[in-house]
Write a protein that holds these residues in place. Structure first.
Motif, PDB file in Angstrom:
ATOM      1  N   ASP A   1       1.015  -1.010  -0.333  1.00 25.15           N
ATOM      2  CA  ASP A   1       0.376  -0.156  -0.112  1.00 25.15           C
ATOM      3  C   ASP A   1       0.764   1.033   0.407  1.00 25.15           C
ATOM      4  N   LEU A   2       0.108   2.704  -0.242  1.00 18.52           N
ATOM      5  CA  LEU A   2       0.813   3.637  -0.614  1.00 18.52           C
ATOM      6  C   LEU A   2       1.817   4.093   1.066  1.00 18.52           C
ATOM      7  N   SER A   3       0.611   3.530   1.929  1.00 15.93           N
ATOM      8  CA  SER A   3       1.461   4.523   3.210  1.00 15.93           C
ATOM      9  C   SER A   3       2.685   3.249   3.333  1.00 15.93           C
TER      10      SER A   3
ATOM     11  N   ALA B   1       5.568   5.092   0.782  1.00 18.28           N
ATOM     12  CA  ALA B   1       6.112   6.093   1.842  1.00 18.28           C
ATOM     13  C   ALA B   1       6.811   6.246   3.079  1.00 18.28           C
TER      14      ALA B   1
END
Length: 167
Positions: free
Chosen positions: A2-4, A7
């Motif tokens: 996922d994006l988190s 990041a």
């Protein structure tokens, strides 16, 4: 993924890269400071006043009588010039601006030789002026150099550093 998580990985990589860059820059700054201090030592030593003063003092016997120095204005001026240079060098070593062994390689023989010749005069100056701080960093430096000399001082540099490349 996922994006988190991506990041978080990017942030972690940026922090690691930033710390690594900071360490590299700190090492570079430390080396630059040390190199500049070495240049300053050389400049100090290469003044004609200091060179002549050291030469004059080194012609004296060890523990010369303080009255001999006081009676000769040129000799007193030489002793004061040497004291000034050695005080600066001692302070620079204490503050970590100059590496002790590097200073020993560059001017350690002068520091030791002039100290042995002028130490009685310095003791007399401390008493006469009621000032224990006369030549305090010079004495500190002399004692440090005697306690932990550069390896080249006991063997001579061409032997102690044979086969070793400069830094």
């Amino acid at each position: 993924m996922d994006l988190s998580a991506v990041a978080d990985a990017v942030v972690a990589a940026a922090v690691v890269a930033g710390v690594a860059f900071g360490i590299i820059e700190l090492r570079h700054a430390t080396r630059t400071r040390r190199d500049q201090a070495a240049v300053d030592i050389v400049r100090t030593v290469q003044t004609q006043e200091v060179r002549r003063a050291v030469e004059r003092v080194l012609k004296l016997p060890d523990d010369v009588d303080p009255d001999i120095i006081r009676a000769d204005q040129a000799l007193l001026d030489a002793a004061l010039a040497v004291d000034s240079a050695c005080e600066m060098w001692g302070s620079m070593v204490f503050e970590g601006v100059v590496d002790q062994h590097m200073l020993d390689r560059m001017v350690g023989g002068w520091v030791r030789g002039t100290w042995r010749r002028l130490r009685r005069w310095i003791a007399a100056e401390r008493i006469d002026n009621q000032n224990p701080n006369v030549a305090e960093w010079w004495q500190w430096l002399y004692e440090r150099l005697e306690a932990d000399p550069d390896p080249g001082k006991s063997q001579a540099a061409y032997i102690a550093y044979r086969g070793r490349r400069s830094r």
